[in-house]
Design a protein around this motif. Structure first.
Motif, PDB file in Angstrom:
ATOM      1  N   LEU A   1       0.819  -1.212   0.000  1.00 31.91           N
ATOM      2  CA  LEU A   1       0.000   0.000   0.000  1.00 31.91           C
ATOM      3  C   LEU A   1       0.851   1.260   0.000  1.00 31.91           C
ATOM      4  O   LEU A   1       0.498   2.263  -0.618  1.00 31.91           O
ATOM      5  CB  LEU A   1      -0.910  -0.015   1.236  1.00 31.91           C
ATOM      6  CG  LEU A   1      -1.852   1.168   1.441  1.00 31.91           C
ATOM      7  CD1 LEU A   1      -2.870   1.238   0.308  1.00 31.91           C
ATOM      8  CD2 LEU A   1      -2.576   1.035   2.773  1.00 31.91           C
ATOM      9  N   LEU A   2       2.007   1.222   0.679  1.00 36.42           N
ATOM     10  CA  LEU A   2       2.754   2.444   0.961  1.00 36.42           C
ATOM     11  C   LEU A   2       3.914   2.735   0.021  1.00 36.42           C
ATOM     12  O   LEU A   2       4.399   3.862   0.003  1.00 36.42           O
ATOM     13  CB  LEU A   2       3.309   2.394   2.393  1.00 36.42           C
ATOM     14  CG  LEU A   2       2.300   2.384   3.528  1.00 36.42           C
ATOM     15  CD1 LEU A   2       3.029   2.361   4.856  1.00 36.42           C
ATOM     16  CD2 LEU A   2       1.370   3.574   3.458  1.00 36.42           C
ATOM     17  N   ILE A   3       4.404   1.759  -0.723  1.00 36.96           N
ATOM     18  CA  ILE A   3       5.675   1.992  -1.408  1.00 36.96           C
ATOM     19  C   ILE A   3       5.598   2.148  -2.919  1.00 36.96           C
ATOM     20  O   ILE A   3       6.576   1.904  -3.600  1.00 36.96           O
ATOM     21  CB  ILE A   3       6.687   0.883  -1.083  1.00 36.96           C
ATOM     22  CG1 ILE A   3       6.194  -0.465  -1.638  1.00 36.96           C
ATOM     23  CG2 ILE A   3       6.964   0.801   0.383  1.00 36.96           C
ATOM     24  CD1 ILE A   3       7.259  -1.536  -1.610  1.00 36.96           C
ATOM     25  N   PRO A   4       4.472   2.580  -3.485  1.00 35.15           N
ATOM     26  CA  PRO A   4       4.524   2.897  -4.912  1.00 35.15           C
ATOM     27  C   PRO A   4       5.389   4.131  -5.154  1.00 35.15           C
ATOM     28  O   PRO A   4       5.938   4.711  -4.222  1.00 35.15           O
ATOM     29  CB  PRO A   4       3.052   3.149  -5.265  1.00 35.15           C
ATOM     30  CG  PRO A   4       2.444   3.608  -3.989  1.00 35.15           C
ATOM     31  CD  PRO A   4       3.141   2.833  -2.920  1.00 35.15           C
ATOM     32  N   GLN A   5       5.453   4.591  -6.386  1.00 35.60           N
ATOM     33  CA  GLN A   5       6.359   5.685  -6.711  1.00 35.60           C
ATOM     34  C   GLN A   5       5.985   7.002  -6.032  1.00 35.60           C
ATOM     35  O   GLN A   5       6.816   7.883  -5.908  1.00 35.60           O
ATOM     36  CB  GLN A   5       6.413   5.877  -8.230  1.00 35.60           C
ATOM     37  CG  GLN A   5       7.104   4.727  -8.955  1.00 35.60           C
ATOM     38  CD  GLN A   5       8.567   4.584  -8.556  1.00 35.60           C
ATOM     39  OE1 GLN A   5       9.260   5.568  -8.379  1.00 35.60           O
ATOM     40  NE2 GLN A   5       9.022   3.356  -8.414  1.00 35.60           N
ATOM     41  N   GLY A   6       4.748   7.156  -5.598  1.00 31.76           N
ATOM     42  CA  GLY A   6       4.360   8.368  -4.881  1.00 31.76           C
ATOM     43  C   GLY A   6       4.747   8.303  -3.420  1.00 31.76           C
ATOM     44  O   GLY A   6       3.979   8.671  -2.535  1.00 31.76           O
ATOM     45  N   LEU A   7       5.940   7.831  -3.156  1.00 29.96           N
ATOM     46  CA  LEU A   7       6.385   7.522  -1.805  1.00 29.96           C
ATOM     47  C   LEU A   7       6.330   8.744  -0.893  1.00 29.96           C
ATOM     48  O   LEU A   7       6.835   9.802  -1.226  1.00 29.96           O
ATOM     49  CB  LEU A   7       7.810   6.987  -1.864  1.00 29.96           C
ATOM     50  CG  LEU A   7       8.344   6.299  -0.624  1.00 29.96           C
ATOM     51  CD1 LEU A   7       7.575   5.024  -0.349  1.00 29.96           C
ATOM     52  CD2 LEU A   7       9.815   5.975  -0.806  1.00 29.96           C
ATOM     53  N   GLY A   8       5.727   8.567   0.276  1.00 31.42           N
ATOM     54  CA  GLY A   8       5.642   9.651   1.241  1.00 31.42           C
ATOM     55  C   GLY A   8       4.330  10.403   1.187  1.00 31.42           C
ATOM     56  O   GLY A   8       4.051  11.237   2.035  1.00 31.42           O
ATOM     57  N   GLN A   9       3.500  10.130   0.175  1.00 37.20           N
ATOM     58  CA  GLN A   9       2.213  10.803   0.083  1.00 37.20           C
ATOM     59  C   GLN A   9       1.111  10.046   0.809  1.00 37.20           C
ATOM     60  O   GLN A   9      -0.015  10.512   0.887  1.00 37.20           O
ATOM     61  CB  GLN A   9       1.836  10.996  -1.394  1.00 37.20           C
ATOM     62  CG  GLN A   9       2.748  11.987  -2.115  1.00 37.20           C
ATOM     63  CD  GLN A   9       2.379  12.148  -3.570  1.00 37.20           C
ATOM     64  OE1 GLN A   9       2.808  11.394  -4.424  1.00 37.20           O
ATOM     65  NE2 GLN A   9       1.570  13.147  -3.867  1.00 37.20           N
ATOM     66  N   LEU A  10       1.440   8.863   1.331  1.00 37.11           N
ATOM     67  CA  LEU A  10       0.499   8.087   2.130  1.00 37.11           C
ATOM     68  C   LEU A  10       1.100   7.851   3.502  1.00 37.11           C
ATOM     69  O   LEU A  10       2.283   7.561   3.629  1.00 37.11           O
ATOM     70  CB  LEU A  10       0.203   6.731   1.489  1.00 37.11           C
ATOM     71  CG  LEU A  10      -0.644   6.703   0.217  1.00 37.11           C
ATOM     72  CD1 LEU A  10      -0.714   5.282  -0.310  1.00 37.11           C
ATOM     73  CD2 LEU A  10      -2.033   7.232   0.484  1.00 37.11           C
ATOM     74  N   THR A  11       0.282   7.976   4.539  1.00 38.99           N
ATOM     75  CA  THR A  11       0.705   7.595   5.877  1.00 38.99           C
ATOM     76  C   THR A  11       0.147   6.213   6.193  1.00 38.99           C
ATOM     77  O   THR A  11      -0.916   5.837   5.696  1.00 38.99           O
ATOM     78  CB  THR A  11       0.236   8.612   6.923  1.00 38.99           C
ATOM     79  OG1 THR A  11       0.608   8.155   8.219  1.00 38.99           O
ATOM     80  CG2 THR A  11      -1.265   8.792   6.886  1.00 38.99           C
ATOM     81  N   ALA A  12       0.863   5.457   7.012  1.00 38.14           N
ATOM     82  CA  ALA A  12       0.417   4.100   7.330  1.00 38.14           C
ATOM     83  C   ALA A  12      -0.812   4.116   8.231  1.00 38.14           C
ATOM     84  O   ALA A  12      -1.665   3.229   8.150  1.00 38.14           O
ATOM     85  CB  ALA A  12       1.550   3.318   7.989  1.00 38.14           C
ATOM     86  N   ALA A  13      -0.895   5.098   9.105  1.00 42.52           N
ATOM     87  CA  ALA A  13      -1.985   5.125  10.081  1.00 42.52           C
ATOM     88  C   ALA A  13      -3.328   5.307   9.382  1.00 42.52           C
ATOM     89  O   ALA A  13      -3.461   6.081   8.434  1.00 42.52           O
ATOM     90  CB  ALA A  13      -1.772   6.241  11.085  1.00 42.52           C
ATOM     91  N   GLY A  14      -4.330   4.576   9.881  1.00 40.70           N
ATOM     92  CA  GLY A  14      -5.677   4.728   9.358  1.00 40.70           C
ATOM     93  C   GLY A  14      -5.968   3.949   8.106  1.00 40.70           C
ATOM     94  O   GLY A  14      -7.083   4.008   7.591  1.00 40.70           O
ATOM     95  N   LYS A  15      -4.994   3.202   7.602  1.00 42.88           N
ATOM     96  CA  LYS A  15      -5.187   2.513   6.330  1.00 42.88           C
ATOM     97  C   LYS A  15      -5.828   1.141   6.535  1.00 42.88           C
ATOM     98  O   LYS A  15      -5.465   0.388   7.435  1.00 42.88           O
ATOM     99  CB  LYS A  15      -3.845   2.358   5.607  1.00 42.88           C
ATOM    100  CG  LYS A  15      -3.261   3.688   5.165  1.00 42.88           C
ATOM    101  CD  LYS A  15      -4.187   4.392   4.179  1.00 42.88           C
ATOM    102  CE  LYS A  15      -3.674   5.755   3.752  1.00 42.88           C
ATOM    103  NZ  LYS A  15      -3.828   6.775   4.792  1.00 42.88           N
ATOM    104  N   ASN A  16      -6.768   0.821   5.655  1.00 42.58           N
ATOM    105  CA  ASN A  16      -7.393  -0.492   5.654  1.00 42.58           C
ATOM    106  C   ASN A  16      -6.561  -1.428   4.781  1.00 42.58           C
ATOM    107  O   ASN A  16      -6.121  -1.045   3.698  1.00 42.58           O
ATOM    108  CB  ASN A  16      -8.815  -0.390   5.106  1.00 42.58           C
ATOM    109  CG  ASN A  16      -9.569  -1.703   5.197  1.00 42.58           C
ATOM    110  OD1 ASN A  16      -9.103  -2.666   5.809  1.00 42.58           O
ATOM    111  ND2 ASN A  16     -10.738  -1.749   4.594  1.00 42.58           N
ATOM    112  N   LEU A  17      -6.315  -2.627   5.260  1.00 38.62           N
ATOM    113  CA  LEU A  17      -5.572  -3.623   4.507  1.00 38.62           C
ATOM    114  C   LEU A  17      -6.575  -4.565   3.867  1.00 38.62           C
ATOM    115  O   LEU A  17      -7.287  -5.292   4.556  1.00 38.62           O
ATOM    116  CB  LEU A  17      -4.598  -4.371   5.422  1.00 38.62           C
ATOM    117  CG  LEU A  17      -3.607  -3.465   6.172  1.00 38.62           C
ATOM    118  CD1 LEU A  17      -2.710  -4.282   7.089  1.00 38.62           C
ATOM    119  CD2 LEU A  17      -2.779  -2.636   5.199  1.00 38.62           C
ATOM    120  N   ALA A  18      -6.595  -4.570   2.549  1.00 37.55           N
ATOM    121  CA  ALA A  18      -7.714  -5.147   1.816  1.00 37.55           C
ATOM    122  C   ALA A  18      -7.888  -6.642   2.023  1.00 37.55           C
ATOM    123  O   ALA A  18      -9.003  -7.150   2.017  1.00 37.55           O
ATOM    124  CB  ALA A  18      -7.549  -4.842   0.330  1.00 37.55           C
TER     125      ALA A  18
END
Length: 465
Positions: free
Chosen positions: A294-311
């Motif tokens: 979820l977090l490491i695509p090329q837009g790195l740093g634009q997503l925070t881990a907190a609050g994320k649903n793991l599908a």
């Protein structure tokens, strides 16, 4: 809005010797295969391959129940696919030397995942990323300590280590998968049964259907034949001389291993019996791989881990004490708040300062910004016939750096800055003559502020009646 000064976390020094992580490597994870499916021959000669799909793993010889395949399955679980490629490295023994050998064979990756859930192995990976790796890597790990969750030494040795700002550990309760093998119907003197457990044949084993003690021979045969897959198999019901169902409960040896029983046969006596297999408590999946994907695509740093649903995962059923033990020591867990399943708290397992953990996206922004700034400087050097060592040349270098940082402002990873106030760009008259003789430009400094992210909210409501 919370602001995290990047310069307080780490001074970004662009050094053309000892490169930062390559820019095109940030969307690439590396799976460390401790099952050694690819057959590494010795501890410091891993087998390292680049894959683009699950089919590539199958073509290399991995099976769908191998741990590396399970990690990759969760890593690639999002649609559209966020991770374009990944590295898989089989090691015969997990050690710092083995991980260094993996990096030497292929350093073009950013996030490390490991198939092992053993605390010592997690600690090895965390320590290597922090102290030994020659490039910027981060480690996503998962510990599944169901007996002493959050308080046992095996968990705290990871979460409480004071120097692991590159490690994101998911701490979870995890019940291994169970399969119930049921034989029902009337008494038959003798039967024999054969299984195929994850591709391994078990049996035929002869048993008396009216005797739990002889049915236990089937359970023993299963455990003895596939001990790395099945931790235990035991008779749980029935009774001598009765016609009630006979059951063997088969428990997986590792929460990460999905157990499959196929092609079973039951050679019957004079009466027809019914054979059934029922799956319960499916394996825990791989929260670390889900989060990495979820977090490491090329837009790195634009997503925070907190609050994320793991599908692809179910949330954990934690007590308040367990939850506090994990998050209080820097770990992350996947729980349900209200009706929302989400990761808490999205932070590294180590300290920026004693008791102060760093949020994952801040580490990602720092690493990516360092690489982009270095890439910008390399571009100026490579695309210019000569950069004169005067004010116009200094301005050209500074302009490339300022342009890169402005891109981070546009992406809302940095706060807007004022070049006149926040940047120090030396005049040619301020350059040390020795540096000019060595053709080394020093003294450009930028004081930048990260945007951070809102992850908790306080609100006061006053009602007048």
């Amino acid at each position: 809005m919370s602001k995290l000064p990047i310069s307080n976390l780490a001074d970004i020094t662009v050094n053309l010797i000892g490169a930062a992580q390559a820019v095109d490597s940030f969307g690439v994870p590396c799976i460390i295969d401790t099952q050694n499916v690819l057959g590494a021959g010795d501890p410091i000669t891993p087998v390292v391959k680049t894959c683009y799909s699950l089919q590539d793993l199958l073509d290399l010889g991995f099976a769908t129940d191998d741990k590396a395949y399970v990690l990759a399955l969760h890593l690639l679980s999002y649609s559209p696919k966020r991770v374009k490629s990944f590295v898989v490295a089989s090691v015969s023994t997990l050690s710092s030397a083995a991980l260094t050998a993996v990096e030497s064979a292929n350093a073009n990756w950013y996030v490390m995942l490991v198939t092992s859930r053993a605390s010592a192995d997690l600690q090895t990976c965390a320590t290597w990323c922090e102290t030994t790796a020659t490039r910027r890597h981060v480690f996503f790990g998962e510990t599944q300590d169901s007996e002493a969750f959050g308080t046992g030494a095996s968990v705290l040795s990871i979460l409480e280590n004071s120097n692991r700002t590159r490690s994101l550990v998911m701490a979870r309760k995890a019940d291994a998968q169970e399969l119930t093998f049921t034989i029902s119907n009337a008494y038959v003197a003798l039967n024999s049964v054969s299984f195929n457990v994850n591709g391994t044949a078990v049996g035929p084993v002869v048993y008396a259907v009216d005797s739990d003690s002889t049915l236990a021979a089937v359970a023993s045969a299963i455990t003895a034949t596939v001990p790395t897959i099945v931790a235990s198999a035991a008779v749980t019901s029935g009774g001598a001389g009765t016609d009630v169902d006979r059951e063997i409960v088969i428990k997986a040896a590792d929460p990460l291993i999905p157990v499959q029983i196929t092609d079973y046969e039951c050679t019957l006596g004079g009466s027809q019996n019914t054979v059934a297999i029922v799956e319960t408590n499916p394996g825990a999946g791989a929260a670390d791989a889900e989060l990495a994907g979820l977090l490491i695509p090329q837009g790195l740093g634009q997503l925070t881990a907190a609050g994320k649903n793991l599908a692809g995962l179910n949330t954990d059923d934690l007590s308040q004490t367990e939850y506090s033990n994990v998050t209080g020591h820097g770990g992350n867990c996947f729980v349900t708040f209200g009706v929302y399943p989400m990761v808490q708290k999205g932070q590294t397992s180590g300290f920026v300062a004693p008791g102060a953990h760093c949020f994952a996206d801040t580490i990602f922004v720092r690493d990516r910004l360092e690489a982009d700034l270095q890439n910008a400087l390399l571009g100026v050097l490579a695309n210019s016939g000569k950069i004169p060592f005067n004010n116009s040349g200094i301005a050209a270098v500074a302009g490339a750096l300022i342009n890169t940082c402005n891109q981070y402002v546009t992406k809302q990873m940095l706060e807007p800055f004022d070049v006149a106030k926040d940047w120090t760009i030396p005049d040619i008259s301020e350059v040390d003559p020795a540096d000019k003789t060595a053709r080394h430009l020093a003294g450009i400094t930028a004081n930048l502020t990260g945007t951070g992210a809102i992850q908790s909210i306080a609100m006061t409501v006053n009602i007048t009646v």
